[in-house]
Design a protein around this motif. Structure first.
Motif, PDB file in Angstrom:
ATOM      1  N   ALA A  80       0.831  -1.211   0.000  1.00  0.00           N
ATOM      2  CA  ALA A  80       0.000   0.000   0.000  1.00  0.00           C
ATOM      3  C   ALA A  80       0.863   1.258   0.000  1.00  0.00           C
ATOM      4  CB  ALA A  80      -0.934  -0.010   1.206  1.00  0.00           C
ATOM      5  N   LEU A  81       1.916   1.250   0.805  1.00  0.00           N
ATOM      6  CA  LEU A  81       2.807   2.407   0.866  1.00  0.00           C
ATOM      7  C   LEU A  81       3.537   2.620  -0.462  1.00  0.00           C
ATOM      8  CD1 LEU A  81       4.052   4.657   2.571  1.00  0.00           C
ATOM      9  CD2 LEU A  81       5.770   3.009   3.327  1.00  0.00           C
ATOM     10  N   ARG A  82       4.018   1.531  -1.060  1.00  0.00           N
ATOM     11  CA  ARG A  82       4.726   1.637  -2.343  1.00  0.00           C
ATOM     12  C   ARG A  82       3.800   2.172  -3.430  1.00  0.00           C
ATOM     13  NH1 ARG A  82       8.573  -3.608  -3.065  1.00  0.00           N
ATOM     14  NH2 ARG A  82       9.324  -2.390  -4.830  1.00  0.00           N
ATOM     15  N   LEU A  83       2.571   1.666  -3.478  1.00  0.00           N
ATOM     16  CA  LEU A  83       1.599   2.159  -4.475  1.00  0.00           C
ATOM     17  C   LEU A  83       1.299   3.632  -4.247  1.00  0.00           C
ATOM     18  CD1 LEU A  83      -1.139  -0.536  -5.054  1.00  0.00           C
ATOM     19  CD2 LEU A  83       0.395   0.453  -6.725  1.00  0.00           C
ATOM     20  N   SER A  84       1.120   3.998  -3.005  1.00  0.00           N
ATOM     21  CA  SER A  84       0.819   5.386  -2.673  1.00  0.00           C
ATOM     22  C   SER A  84       1.924   6.315  -3.168  1.00  0.00           C
ATOM     23  CB  SER A  84       0.647   5.509  -1.156  1.00  0.00           C
ATOM     24  OG  SER A  84       0.350   6.828  -0.804  1.00  0.00           O
ATOM     25  N   LYS A  85       3.179   5.898  -2.990  1.00  0.00           N
ATOM     26  CA  LYS A  85       4.309   6.711  -3.440  1.00  0.00           C
ATOM     27  C   LYS A  85       4.408   6.748  -4.962  1.00  0.00           C
ATOM     28  CE  LYS A  85       7.251   6.235   0.615  1.00  0.00           C
ATOM     29  NZ  LYS A  85       8.508   5.679   1.141  1.00  0.00           N
ATOM     30  N   VAL A  86       4.249   5.589  -5.604  1.00  0.00           N
ATOM     31  CA  VAL A  86       4.363   5.511  -7.069  1.00  0.00           C
ATOM     32  C   VAL A  86       3.277   6.340  -7.747  1.00  0.00           C
ATOM     33  CG1 VAL A  86       4.078   3.954  -9.041  1.00  0.00           C
ATOM     34  CG2 VAL A  86       5.550   3.288  -7.144  1.00  0.00           C
ATOM     35  N   LEU A  87       2.065   6.262  -7.212  1.00  0.00           N
ATOM     36  CA  LEU A  87       0.943   6.968  -7.832  1.00  0.00           C
ATOM     37  C   LEU A  87       0.808   8.404  -7.339  1.00  0.00           C
ATOM     38  CD1 LEU A  87      -1.730   4.129  -7.716  1.00  0.00           C
ATOM     39  CD2 LEU A  87      -0.351   4.840  -9.667  1.00  0.00           C
ATOM     40  N   GLY A  88       1.467   8.727  -6.237  1.00  0.00           N
ATOM     41  CA  GLY A  88       1.358  10.080  -5.695  1.00  0.00           C
ATOM     42  C   GLY A  88      -0.018  10.369  -5.139  1.00  0.00           C
ATOM     43  N   VAL A  89      -0.617   9.362  -4.520  1.00  0.00           N
ATOM     44  CA  VAL A  89      -1.952   9.520  -3.942  1.00  0.00           C
ATOM     45  C   VAL A  89      -1.886   9.258  -2.450  1.00  0.00           C
ATOM     46  CG1 VAL A  89      -3.154   8.892  -6.057  1.00  0.00           C
ATOM     47  CG2 VAL A  89      -2.566   7.107  -4.427  1.00  0.00           C
ATOM     48  N   GLY A  90      -2.977   9.496  -1.778  1.00  0.00           N
ATOM     49  CA  GLY A  90      -3.045   9.271  -0.332  1.00  0.00           C
ATOM     50  C   GLY A  90      -3.124   7.790   0.005  1.00  0.00           C
ATOM     51  N   GLU A  91      -3.980   7.473   0.927  1.00  0.00           N
ATOM     52  CA  GLU A  91      -4.101   6.108   1.423  1.00  0.00           C
ATOM     53  C   GLU A  91      -4.593   5.154   0.330  1.00  0.00           C
ATOM     54  OE1 GLU A  91      -6.700   3.655   4.728  1.00  0.00           O
ATOM     55  OE2 GLU A  91      -6.383   5.796   5.011  1.00  0.00           O
ATOM     56  N   VAL A  92      -3.938   4.000   0.246  1.00  0.00           N
ATOM     57  CA  VAL A  92      -4.310   2.957  -0.715  1.00  0.00           C
ATOM     58  C   VAL A  92      -4.567   1.685   0.064  1.00  0.00           C
ATOM     59  CG1 VAL A  92      -3.516   1.561  -2.655  1.00  0.00           C
ATOM     60  CG2 VAL A  92      -2.920   3.974  -2.548  1.00  0.00           C
ATOM     61  N   GLN A  93      -5.642   1.004  -0.276  1.00  0.00           N
ATOM     62  CA  GLN A  93      -5.951  -0.272   0.374  1.00  0.00           C
ATOM     63  C   GLN A  93      -5.722  -1.395  -0.637  1.00  0.00           C
ATOM     64  OE1 GLN A  93      -9.988  -0.651   1.758  1.00  0.00           O
ATOM     65  NE2 GLN A  93      -9.428  -2.232   3.217  1.00  0.00           N
ATOM     66  N   VAL A  94      -4.845  -2.336  -0.292  1.00  0.00           N
ATOM     67  CA  VAL A  94      -4.539  -3.468  -1.169  1.00  0.00           C
ATOM     68  C   VAL A  94      -5.312  -4.680  -0.680  1.00  0.00           C
ATOM     69  CG1 VAL A  94      -2.725  -5.017  -1.998  1.00  0.00           C
ATOM     70  CG2 VAL A  94      -2.256  -2.575  -1.723  1.00  0.00           C
ATOM     71  N   ARG A  95      -5.945  -5.364  -1.613  1.00  0.00           N
ATOM     72  CA  ARG A  95      -6.679  -6.594  -1.322  1.00  0.00           C
ATOM     73  C   ARG A  95      -5.885  -7.743  -1.914  1.00  0.00           C
ATOM     74  NH1 ARG A  95     -12.740  -7.432  -3.542  1.00  0.00           N
ATOM     75  NH2 ARG A  95     -11.618  -7.949  -5.408  1.00  0.00           N
ATOM     76  N   TRP A  96      -5.567  -8.751  -1.109  1.00  0.00           N
ATOM     77  CA  TRP A  96      -4.779  -9.892  -1.564  1.00  0.00           C
ATOM     78  C   TRP A  96      -5.694 -10.999  -2.029  1.00  0.00           C
ATOM     79  CZ3 TRP A  96       0.064  -9.000  -2.604  1.00  0.00           C
ATOM     80  CH2 TRP A  96       0.686  -7.926  -1.971  1.00  0.00           C
ATOM     81  N   ILE A  97      -5.405 -11.535  -3.208  1.00  0.00           N
ATOM     82  CA  ILE A  97      -6.245 -12.546  -3.842  1.00  0.00           C
ATOM     83  C   ILE A  97      -5.431 -13.804  -4.071  1.00  0.00           C
ATOM     84  CG2 ILE A  97      -7.664 -13.057  -5.866  1.00  0.00           C
ATOM     85  CD1 ILE A  97      -7.927  -9.949  -6.141  1.00  0.00           C
ATOM     86  N   LEU A  98      -6.006 -14.934  -3.729  1.00  0.00           N
ATOM     87  CA  LEU A  98      -5.353 -16.224  -3.905  1.00  0.00           C
ATOM     88  C   LEU A  98      -5.622 -16.756  -5.302  1.00  0.00           C
ATOM     89  CD1 LEU A  98      -3.834 -18.602  -2.563  1.00  0.00           C
ATOM     90  CD2 LEU A  98      -6.053 -19.480  -1.850  1.00  0.00           C
ATOM     91  N   ASN A  99      -4.592 -17.226  -5.977  1.00  0.00           N
ATOM     92  CA  ASN A  99      -4.715 -17.816  -7.305  1.00  0.00           C
ATOM     93  C   ASN A  99      -5.463 -19.144  -7.191  1.00  0.00           C
ATOM     94  OD1 ASN A  99      -4.232 -19.291  -9.711  1.00  0.00           O
ATOM     95  ND2 ASN A  99      -2.338 -18.175 -10.074  1.00  0.00           N
ATOM     96  N   ASP A 100      -6.523 -19.332  -7.965  1.00  0.00           N
ATOM     97  CA  ASP A 100      -7.316 -20.558  -7.910  1.00  0.00           C
ATOM     98  C   ASP A 100      -6.519 -21.794  -8.303  1.00  0.00           C
ATOM     99  OD1 ASP A 100      -9.565 -19.185  -7.114  1.00  0.00           O
ATOM    100  OD2 ASP A 100     -10.289 -18.889  -9.160  1.00  0.00           O
ATOM    101  N   LEU A 101      -5.568 -21.642  -9.208  1.00  0.00           N
ATOM    102  CA  LEU A 101      -4.824 -22.789  -9.709  1.00  0.00           C
ATOM    103  C   LEU A 101      -3.541 -23.063  -8.926  1.00  0.00           C
ATOM    104  CD1 LEU A 101      -5.246 -22.050 -13.518  1.00  0.00           C
ATOM    105  CD2 LEU A 101      -6.626 -23.545 -12.073  1.00  0.00           C
ATOM    106  N   ASP A 102      -2.988 -22.039  -8.289  1.00  0.00           N
ATOM    107  CA  ASP A 102      -1.749 -22.194  -7.542  1.00  0.00           C
ATOM    108  C   ASP A 102      -1.893 -21.506  -6.188  1.00  0.00           C
ATOM    109  OD1 ASP A 102       0.787 -22.353  -6.518  1.00  0.00           O
ATOM    110  OD2 ASP A 102       1.743 -21.183  -8.107  1.00  0.00           O
ATOM    111  N   PRO A 103      -2.210 -22.269  -5.128  1.00  0.00           N
ATOM    112  CA  PRO A 103      -2.450 -21.661  -3.810  1.00  0.00           C
ATOM    113  C   PRO A 103      -1.247 -20.943  -3.211  1.00  0.00           C
ATOM    114  CG  PRO A 103      -3.002 -24.012  -3.817  1.00  0.00           C
ATOM    115  CD  PRO A 103      -2.414 -23.701  -5.145  1.00  0.00           C
ATOM    116  N   SER A 104      -0.071 -21.126  -3.771  1.00  0.00           N
ATOM    117  CA  SER A 104       1.094 -20.424  -3.249  1.00  0.00           C
ATOM    118  C   SER A 104       1.274 -19.053  -3.914  1.00  0.00           C
ATOM    119  CB  SER A 104       2.359 -21.267  -3.465  1.00  0.00           C
ATOM    120  OG  SER A 104       2.629 -21.391  -4.848  1.00  0.00           O
ATOM    121  N   ASP A 105       0.450 -18.754  -4.915  1.00  0.00           N
ATOM    122  CA  ASP A 105       0.571 -17.513  -5.672  1.00  0.00           C
ATOM    123  C   ASP A 105      -0.473 -16.502  -5.216  1.00  0.00           C
ATOM    124  OD1 ASP A 105       1.220 -15.587  -7.567  1.00  0.00           O
ATOM    125  OD2 ASP A 105       0.055 -16.550  -9.148  1.00  0.00           O
TER     126      ASP A 105
END
Length: 145
Positions: A80-105
């Motif tokens: 979230a912090l890296r995205l906020s800096k790259v985009l030059g925006v305020g607070e960013v909320q990242v949602r983590w998604i599990l790959n259906d085919l590869d649970p480690s991804d």
């Protein structure tokens, strides 16, 4: 259209006329109990209709959002912090998604809303980096696999 579906909240908006702000759409975590209640309300509504609810088009974006997908899992808690800096925006909320085919991804996804589409476009133009473009098409009828 084959394989087309709508998110549950959007069906609620269209069928039960539940008002939702674009920022509150599908990007927020969903409560399983609330989703079950909404599904039951939709089922009850549909069962009382003399004809099935007609099909409706997919949700259109507000034109103010910027969707960032495939955020690497290696970014972890700093995503979230890296995205906020790259985009030059305020607070960013990242949602983590599990790959259906590869649970480690695990891949991250974030949706940033801007007050106006011009502001979103300016941020997008200023970002330097890799951009993936997804193109989807349908095979012609009776086309070989």
């Amino acid at each position: 259209k084959k394989y087309q579906y709508h998110p549950l909240r959007y069906i609620g908006e269209q069928v039960l006329l539940i008002a939702t702000k674009p920022e509150e759409v599908e990007f927020q975590p969903q409560d399983a109990v609330d989703s079950a209640r909404l599904a039951m309300r939709l089922a009850l509504h549909e069962s009382t209709q003399s004809v099935p609810t007609p099909a409706f088009p997919p949700r259109e974006g507000s034109g103010r959002e910027l969707v960032v997908r495939h955020i690497p899992a290696s970014w972890g808690k700093e995503a979230a912090l890296r995205l906020s800096k790259v985009l030059g925006v305020g607070e960013v909320q990242v949602r983590w998604i599990l790959n259906d085919l590869d649970p480690s991804d695990w891949r991250g996804e974030a949706v940033i809303f801007f007050s106006h589409s011009d502001q979103r476009d300016d941020v997008f133009k200023a970002v330097k980096g890799l951009t993936d473009v997804h193109v989807q098409w349908e095979d012609a009828p009776n086309a070989p696999p």
